[in-house]
Enzyme design. Structure first.
Site, PDB file in Angstrom:
ATOM      1  N   GLY A  12       0.957  -1.139  -0.008  1.00 44.39           N
ATOM      2  CA  GLY A  12      -0.091  -0.142   0.066  1.00 44.39           C
ATOM      3  C   GLY A  12       1.025   1.317   0.064  1.00 44.39           C
ATOM      4  N   ASN A  14       1.648   2.886  -2.539  1.00 41.91           N
ATOM      5  CA  ASN A  14       1.055   3.937  -3.496  1.00 41.91           C
ATOM      6  C   ASN A  14      -0.396   4.549  -2.921  1.00 41.91           C
ATOM      7  OD1 ASN A  14       1.976   4.230  -6.424  1.00 41.91           O
ATOM      8  ND2 ASN A  14       2.411   2.099  -5.874  1.00 41.91           N
ATOM      9  N   ASN A 103      -6.228   2.119 -13.172  1.00 42.08           N
ATOM     10  CA  ASN A 103      -5.080   1.154 -12.566  1.00 42.08           C
ATOM     11  C   ASN A 103      -3.685   1.567 -12.817  1.00 42.08           C
ATOM     12  OD1 ASN A 103      -4.037  -1.261 -11.269  1.00 42.08           O
ATOM     13  ND2 ASN A 103      -3.906  -2.085 -13.429  1.00 42.08           N
ATOM     14  N   HIS A 105       0.119   0.204 -13.520  1.00 44.75           N
ATOM     15  CA  HIS A 105       0.987  -1.118 -14.106  1.00 44.75           C
ATOM     16  C   HIS A 105       2.397  -0.626 -14.157  1.00 44.75           C
ATOM     17  CE1 HIS A 105       1.219  -5.174 -15.303  1.00 44.75           C
ATOM     18  NE2 HIS A 105       2.084  -4.574 -16.404  1.00 44.75           N
ATOM     19  N   ASP A 146      -4.821  -5.210 -18.142  1.00 45.43           N
ATOM     20  CA  ASP A 146      -4.154  -4.219 -18.459  1.00 45.43           C
ATOM     21  C   ASP A 146      -4.341  -3.783 -19.921  1.00 45.43           C
ATOM     22  OD1 ASP A 146      -2.684  -4.571 -15.841  1.00 45.43           O
ATOM     23  OD2 ASP A 146      -1.657  -6.245 -16.859  1.00 45.43           O
ATOM     24  N   GLU A 175       6.072   5.917  -9.776  1.00 42.41           N
ATOM     25  CA  GLU A 175       4.585   5.472  -9.548  1.00 42.41           C
ATOM     26  C   GLU A 175       4.073   6.863  -8.576  1.00 42.41           C
ATOM     27  OE1 GLU A 175       4.004   0.902  -9.958  1.00 42.41           O
ATOM     28  OE2 GLU A 175       4.221   1.658  -7.925  1.00 42.41           O
TER      29      GLU A 175
END
Ligand code: GAR
Length: 355
Positions: A12, A14, A103, A105, A146, A175
């Site tokens: 977690g 992010n 999302n 990736h 994706d 990210e």
């Protein structure tokens, strides 16, 4: 204020970064985190930030996704953000939130995406293939793995002495820079799509008499406000991405153009619970019934009903609307238990007392 829900299965980092980034501002708020792992690191990470975490087991994601939709709608969620969420997201959820599920990736999709490609597996595959660069992609979620529309990408260089672990660490850093900006861009799209009169407003502003002392109040976009905060120059006419974070390491960023056909009005069956200035109605507390059951029927379950009745209003006033609804249901159940036990004991007591 737009509410976002983060779905996360792992550490977690992010999720924490996103919550720290937005929760001090007044445009976007992480309203909740949902995890499918009981011991996910994200649960501990959210505690000091005061963000509610709900654990929803895989069984529910697979067999009753409509319950998750209800939960998200009850909280007035505008955007669902996957951050290391390692479970299939049902089309039921995706269709209930059209263009509102994104999302992240850890590769430059479409390369190194698809089933089995997640976390360290991606970096190992990238290193094994001898790539010179990798990166991060934020994309809309559709029914394939994706494969949804790409919102933003950021390249990350691979150095000769890199390992999968060192690459992963740098990808994570990228990210943390990219995802908040991509979320801001996704929310900006929602704002544009949600306002039925965007075009009319622009015309009205143009037509209004312009007084030099009082310029017309045109609301600023997320990017413009951001640029003000960062004190960087930002020209909305020529830019399609939010201004870069000063000193950021991005090499290339792309933003997919807005697609008019994607502009669908979001329908919220539950009236924007938790949205600014609005609250759902308080669920019934059943307090009077609980007291009556305690006095007239069976005492212990009646007391339980009173406790749950009181929890309804306290949770409701703390903003935990879902908890209040749960407490209300529990109060109801204990009232029934108290009543049934009361009737049973009375029907036994009366015949016995006649002998
Ligand atoms: C992130 O690197 C994210 O890109 C990846 O999982 C990690 C979660 O880290 N997601 C995927 O691989 C999705 N296919 P975090 O739990 O520390 O945020």
């Amino acid at each position: 204020m737009k509410n976002i829900a983060i779905l996360a299965s792992g550490s977690g980092t992010n999720a924490e970064n996103i919550a720290r980034f937005f929760n001090n501002g007044n445009r976007i708020r992480v309203a909740m985190v949902i995890t499918n792992r009981k011991n996910a690191g994200v649960i501990e990470r959210m505690k000091p930030l005061g963000v509610d975490v709900e654990y929803v087991p895989n069984r529910v994601w697979d067999e009753a996704p409509e319950r998750i939709v209800e939960m998200l709608q009850f909280r007035g969620i505008d955007l669902v953000v996957l951050a290391g969420f390692m479970h299939y997201v049902s089309p039921v959820i995706i269709n209930a939130f059209p263009n509102r599920v994104i999302n992240i990736h850890p590769s430059l999709l479409p390369a190194y995406g698809g089933k089995g490609m997640w976390g360290h597996h991606v970096h190992e595959a990238v290193m094994a293939a001898g790539e010179k660069k990798s990166g991060v992609t934020v994309h809309y979620v559709d029914e394939e793995f994706d494969s949804g529309e790409i919102l933003m990408q950021q390249e990350v260089e691979i150095y000769p002495d890199d390992t999968a672990e060192t690459l992963e660490a740098r990808i994570h850093k990228a990210e943390y820079e990219l995802y908040p900006r991509a979320i801001a861009a996704a929310v900006h799209r929602l704002d544009a799509n949600d306002e039925p009169g965007v075009g009319e407003a622009a015309v009205a502003v143009e037509a209004a008499p312009v007084s030099p002392s009082e310029p017309p109040a045109v609301p600023k976009s997320v990017e413009e406000e951001w640029a003000d905060v960062l004190k960087v120059k930002y020209d909305p006419a020529s830019a399609t991405v939010p201004p870069p974070v000063p000193g950021g390491s991005q090499i290339r960023q792309t933003v997919a153009p807005q697609e008019p056909q994607r502009r669908q009005q979001f329908q919220q069956p539950v009236a924007a619970a938790g949205a600014e200035g609005e609250r759902p109605a308080m669920p019934p507390t059943f307090l009077l019934w609980s007291v009556l059951c305690t006095i007239c029927c069976c005492f212990p379950p009646g007391i339980a009903a009173i406790i749950f009745s009181m929890m309804v209003s306290s949770r409701y006033h703390n903003g935990d609307y879902e908890g209040a609804a749960r407490a209300s249901r529990m109060a109801e159940i204990w009232i029934i238990v108290s009543f049934v036990l009361g009737v049973l004991s009375a029907s036994l007591y009366i015949p016995l007392s006649l002998f």
